[in-house]
Design a protein around this motif. Structure first.
Motif, PDB file in Angstrom:
ATOM      1  N   SER A 102     -59.221  23.940   5.714  1.00  0.00           N
ATOM      2  CA  SER A 102     -59.624  25.305   5.390  1.00  0.00           C
ATOM      3  C   SER A 102     -59.663  25.511   3.883  1.00  0.00           C
ATOM      4  O   SER A 102     -58.807  25.013   3.151  1.00  0.00           O
ATOM      5  N   THR A 104     -59.378  28.559   2.732  1.00  0.00           N
ATOM      6  CA  THR A 104     -58.653  29.809   2.486  1.00  0.00           C
ATOM      7  C   THR A 104     -57.259  29.771   3.098  1.00  0.00           C
ATOM      8  O   THR A 104     -57.005  29.075   4.086  1.00  0.00           O
ATOM      9  N   THR A 106     -55.568  32.312   4.634  1.00  0.00           N
ATOM     10  CA  THR A 106     -55.418  32.978   5.935  1.00  0.00           C
ATOM     11  C   THR A 106     -55.929  32.118   7.068  1.00  0.00           C
ATOM     12  O   THR A 106     -55.278  32.006   8.124  1.00  0.00           O
ATOM     13  N   PHE A 107     -57.077  31.487   6.886  1.00  0.00           N
ATOM     14  CA  PHE A 107     -57.618  30.669   7.970  1.00  0.00           C
ATOM     15  C   PHE A 107     -56.770  29.423   8.181  1.00  0.00           C
ATOM     16  O   PHE A 107     -56.619  28.954   9.318  1.00  0.00           O
ATOM     17  N   SER A 142     -63.739  24.436   6.113  1.00  0.00           N
ATOM     18  CA  SER A 142     -64.204  25.690   6.704  1.00  0.00           C
ATOM     19  C   SER A 142     -64.078  26.847   5.724  1.00  0.00           C
ATOM     20  O   SER A 142     -63.355  26.768   4.726  1.00  0.00           O
ATOM     21  N   MET A 143     -64.784  27.936   6.011  1.00  0.00           N
ATOM     22  CA  MET A 143     -64.734  29.183   5.226  1.00  0.00           C
ATOM     23  C   MET A 143     -65.131  28.963   3.762  1.00  0.00           C
ATOM     24  O   MET A 143     -64.542  29.535   2.846  1.00  0.00           O
ATOM     25  N   ASP A 147     -64.583  34.532   4.266  1.00  0.00           N
ATOM     26  CA  ASP A 147     -63.492  34.507   5.222  1.00  0.00           C
ATOM     27  C   ASP A 147     -63.370  35.921   5.808  1.00  0.00           C
ATOM     28  O   ASP A 147     -63.390  36.899   5.060  1.00  0.00           O
ATOM     29  N   GLU A 150     -60.213  37.481   4.157  1.00  0.00           N
ATOM     30  CA  GLU A 150     -60.072  37.482   2.705  1.00  0.00           C
ATOM     31  C   GLU A 150     -61.351  37.858   1.959  1.00  0.00           C
ATOM     32  O   GLU A 150     -61.319  38.103   0.763  1.00  0.00           O
ATOM     33  N   VAL A 153     -65.037  33.854  -0.968  1.00  0.00           N
ATOM     34  CA  VAL A 153     -64.130  32.763  -1.339  1.00  0.00           C
ATOM     35  C   VAL A 153     -64.544  32.217  -2.698  1.00  0.00           C
ATOM     36  O   VAL A 153     -65.707  31.835  -2.890  1.00  0.00           O
ATOM     37  N   THR A 178     -68.499  29.034   7.969  1.00  0.00           N
ATOM     38  CA  THR A 178     -67.953  29.229   9.309  1.00  0.00           C
ATOM     39  C   THR A 178     -68.372  30.539   9.949  1.00  0.00           C
ATOM     40  O   THR A 178     -68.569  30.615  11.161  1.00  0.00           O
ATOM     41  N   ALA A 243     -62.329  32.200  14.795  1.00  0.00           N
ATOM     42  CA  ALA A 243     -63.012  33.199  13.964  1.00  0.00           C
ATOM     43  C   ALA A 243     -64.037  33.909  14.827  1.00  0.00           C
ATOM     44  O   ALA A 243     -65.136  33.405  15.048  1.00  0.00           O
TER      45      ALA A 243
END
Length: 301
Positions: A102, A104, A106-107, A142-143, A147, A150, A153, A178, A243
């Motif tokens: 990831s 990010t 959070t993910f 990913s992301m 996100d 968030e 990115v 994603t 997601a």
């Protein structure tokens, strides 16, 4: 503008395309899907994932699918979330695996139950052992463009994550939009930033989702920047179980149609893929989201 003469389409339908389906697709249907896609000329078909069935019930039959494929399955990539997944791949004699990281915080927490930094500690032994065993390792990021928790990115954050995965031993990065919020300008910017960080397009692939209808435009932007590996899913199947805002992948057929029109070689039999996607749509009980499949399915056998 000069475009690459030839590209590789990395087919993710059997794994990423089916992983979010609620109704379980029988293993024998998955095996036939994979064999049909290979017969259509797709050079790489990602077959499944050795993720725990609790997280992705659709892929609980991963070992059965790979065992049924036998020798032809050993050359197909599979996703391995951790060392336990790698153990299963090694037991079956597979030669290509992928890890899923990831960009990010959070993910990473939601998908991997790790912080952004902690994910690398989890990947390190998996990648190291795979490479020591002679396996090729791909890394998904990913992301990369947005996100759902968030927002946008930072480009430098994506590049940092990608560089760390390459430093661990990954041979290729697949940059994922994603939730499908990326635009062609952002694609150009991100690929350029990787180049400035010493990561050439020979190490990059792109993985677009079509939530905002931008997947094909984003693929064209990446093509203009020299990317030659494109993830796509037959019939536009797919999403992400972690997601909810993620919709279908870039459809293989839509990508092939564009590449053919541009004179870029890909080696894929469009009619065969369309027929396969129409067949799969019948098993899923709904029409394909691919515009090209909808246009051509009535004309193919």
């Amino acid at each position: 503008m000069s475009l690459p003469e030839r590209v590789t389409i990395y087919e993710v339908g059997p794994r990423d395309g089916l992983q979010n389906e609620e109704a379980v697709v029988p293993a024998e249907v998955k095996v036939e899907l994979i064999r049909r896609l290979l017969a259509a000329g797709l050079p790489v078909v990602e077959a499944t994932s050795f993720v725990h069935p609790r997280w992705v019930p659709q892929l609980a039959d991963a070992a059965q699918v790979m065992a049924t494929l036998g020798e032809e399955g050993r050359a197909l990539p599979v996703l391995v979330p951790n060392e336990r997944g790698l153990d299963r791949a090694l037991e079956l004699g597979l030669r290509h695996v992928a890890v899923f990281g990831s960009a990010t915080e959070t993910f990473a927490q939601r998908n991997l139950n790790r912080s952004l930094d902690e994910q690398f500690a989890m990947f390190e032994p998996t990648v190291r052992r795979a490479r020591e065993a002679g396996l090729d390792v791909r890394a998904y990021v990913s992301m990369c463009f947005g996100d759902p928790w968030e927002g946008a990115v930072p480009v430098e954050q994506v590049v940092s994550v990608g560089r760390r995965l390459l430093d661990l031993g990954a041979s290729q990065l697949s940059l994922g939009d994603t939730i499908g919020v990326g635009t062609a300008g952002q694609v150009k910017q991100l690929i350029g930033a990787f180049g400035e960080a010493g990561v050439g397009t020979d190490l990059l692939a792109v993985h677009f989702h079509d939530t905002y209808g931008q997947a094909l435009a984003n693929a064209y932007s990446a093509l203009q920047e020299g990317v030659t590996t494109f993830d796509a899913s037959a019939g536009g199947l797919g999403g992400c179980p972690y997601a909810e805002s993620a919709t279908g992948n870039l459809a293989t057929e839509d990508l092939v149609w564009m590449l053919t029109g541009l004179g870029v070689e890909h080696g894929v039999d469009l009619g065969a893929v369309v027929a396969t996607s129409a067949w799969m749509a019948g098993h899923l009980g709904r029409p394909s989201p691919s515009a090209v499949v909808r246009a051509l399915a009535p004309t193919v056998g």
